[in-house]
Design a protein around this motif. Structure first.
Motif, PDB file in Angstrom:
ATOM      1  N   THR A   5       0.825  -1.203   0.000  1.00  0.00           N
ATOM      2  CA  THR A   5       0.000   0.000   0.000  1.00  0.00           C
ATOM      3  C   THR A   5       0.860   1.255   0.000  1.00  0.00           C
ATOM      4  O   THR A   5       0.575   2.212  -0.723  1.00  0.00           O
ATOM      5  CB  THR A   5      -0.930   0.009   1.226  1.00  0.00           C
ATOM      6  OG1 THR A   5      -1.684  -1.198   1.244  1.00  0.00           O
ATOM      7  CG2 THR A   5      -1.888   1.177   1.177  1.00  0.00           C
ATOM      8  N   VAL A   6       1.908   1.262   0.792  1.00  0.00           N
ATOM      9  CA  VAL A   6       2.801   2.425   0.834  1.00  0.00           C
ATOM     10  C   VAL A   6       3.507   2.603  -0.506  1.00  0.00           C
ATOM     11  O   VAL A   6       3.631   3.729  -1.009  1.00  0.00           O
ATOM     12  CB  VAL A   6       3.818   2.287   1.989  1.00  0.00           C
ATOM     13  CG1 VAL A   6       4.900   3.347   1.905  1.00  0.00           C
ATOM     14  CG2 VAL A   6       3.101   2.367   3.320  1.00  0.00           C
ATOM     15  N   ILE A   7       3.961   1.523  -1.130  1.00  0.00           N
ATOM     16  CA  ILE A   7       4.602   1.613  -2.440  1.00  0.00           C
ATOM     17  C   ILE A   7       3.611   2.135  -3.473  1.00  0.00           C
ATOM     18  O   ILE A   7       3.941   2.982  -4.307  1.00  0.00           O
ATOM     19  CB  ILE A   7       5.196   0.255  -2.853  1.00  0.00           C
ATOM     20  CG1 ILE A   7       6.411  -0.064  -1.993  1.00  0.00           C
ATOM     21  CG2 ILE A   7       5.591   0.254  -4.328  1.00  0.00           C
ATOM     22  CD1 ILE A   7       6.949  -1.469  -2.179  1.00  0.00           C
ATOM     23  N   GLY A   8       2.377   1.653  -3.423  1.00  0.00           N
ATOM     24  CA  GLY A   8       1.350   2.147  -4.346  1.00  0.00           C
ATOM     25  C   GLY A   8       1.064   3.619  -4.135  1.00  0.00           C
ATOM     26  O   GLY A   8       0.826   4.370  -5.089  1.00  0.00           O
ATOM     27  N   TYR A   9       1.097   4.059  -2.904  1.00  0.00           N
ATOM     28  CA  TYR A   9       0.870   5.475  -2.612  1.00  0.00           C
ATOM     29  C   TYR A   9       2.031   6.325  -3.121  1.00  0.00           C
ATOM     30  O   TYR A   9       1.840   7.418  -3.671  1.00  0.00           O
ATOM     31  CB  TYR A   9       0.693   5.676  -1.107  1.00  0.00           C
ATOM     32  CG  TYR A   9       0.625   7.130  -0.687  1.00  0.00           C
ATOM     33  CD1 TYR A   9      -0.465   7.915  -1.022  1.00  0.00           C
ATOM     34  CD2 TYR A   9       1.670   7.699   0.026  1.00  0.00           C
ATOM     35  CE1 TYR A   9      -0.520   9.243  -0.641  1.00  0.00           C
ATOM     36  CE2 TYR A   9       1.624   9.021   0.418  1.00  0.00           C
ATOM     37  CZ  TYR A   9       0.526   9.800   0.077  1.00  0.00           C
ATOM     38  OH  TYR A   9       0.473  11.105   0.448  1.00  0.00           O
ATOM     39  N   LYS A  10       3.253   5.823  -2.974  1.00  0.00           N
ATOM     40  CA  LYS A  10       4.426   6.578  -3.420  1.00  0.00           C
ATOM     41  C   LYS A  10       4.492   6.665  -4.950  1.00  0.00           C
ATOM     42  O   LYS A  10       4.973   7.653  -5.486  1.00  0.00           O
ATOM     43  CB  LYS A  10       5.720   5.939  -2.903  1.00  0.00           C
ATOM     44  CG  LYS A  10       5.929   6.122  -1.428  1.00  0.00           C
ATOM     45  CD  LYS A  10       6.256   7.557  -1.134  1.00  0.00           C
ATOM     46  CE  LYS A  10       6.577   7.711   0.341  1.00  0.00           C
ATOM     47  NZ  LYS A  10       6.788   9.103   0.696  1.00  0.00           N
ATOM     48  N   ARG A  11       4.020   5.661  -5.661  1.00  0.00           N
ATOM     49  CA  ARG A  11       4.062   5.666  -7.128  1.00  0.00           C
ATOM     50  C   ARG A  11       2.951   6.523  -7.727  1.00  0.00           C
ATOM     51  O   ARG A  11       2.957   6.772  -8.919  1.00  0.00           O
ATOM     52  CB  ARG A  11       3.945   4.243  -7.661  1.00  0.00           C
ATOM     53  CG  ARG A  11       5.207   3.455  -7.458  1.00  0.00           C
ATOM     54  CD  ARG A  11       5.162   2.194  -8.241  1.00  0.00           C
ATOM     55  NE  ARG A  11       6.406   1.472  -8.058  1.00  0.00           N
ATOM     56  CZ  ARG A  11       6.672   0.326  -8.626  1.00  0.00           C
ATOM     57  NH1 ARG A  11       5.772  -0.243  -9.397  1.00  0.00           N
ATOM     58  NH2 ARG A  11       7.820  -0.273  -8.413  1.00  0.00           N
TER      59      ARG A  11
END
Length: 109
Positions: free
Chosen positions: A57-63
């Protein structure tokens, strides 16, 4: 009057019970039980699932780019991801490993 109070304060109360001796944290008998290994496996799987979902979820938010603000989960989605996964971790593993291990996981997080 003051003297009577000080004399009463010096008198120690007699306990009507005895404290049990301290128990070892992990005994040899505990290592032979399947319940310990089942609890360790459940906690390990739950922790891996927690890390997988929250980090994804954090990676998706950062991308998420500025132009696609409405297509991602957003900051609130990241918070719900962490909160939801903590709930799932406790709810699913409390019956297997006991509430004390799950509570320790939450406190350490």
């Amino acid at each position: 009057m003051v003297k009577e109070m000080s004399m009463a304060g010096e008198h120690q109360a007699v306990k009507d019970y005895e404290d049990p001796p301290p128990a070892p944290l992990l005994g040899v008998e505990e290592l032979r039980r399947w319940a310990l290994y089942r609890a360790l496996i459940a906690e390990f799987i739950a922790t891996l699932l927690f890390l997988y979902v929250t980090i994804a979820t954090v990676i998706g938010y950062k991308r998420q780019s500025q132009a696609e603000q409405c297509n991602g989960v957003g900051l609130l989605g990241v918070a719900w991801s962490f909160g939801g996964m903590i709930f799932v971790l406790v709810y699913c593993t409390a019956g297997i490993s006991g509430p004390s291990l799950s509570a320790l996981c939450i406190i350490n997080i």
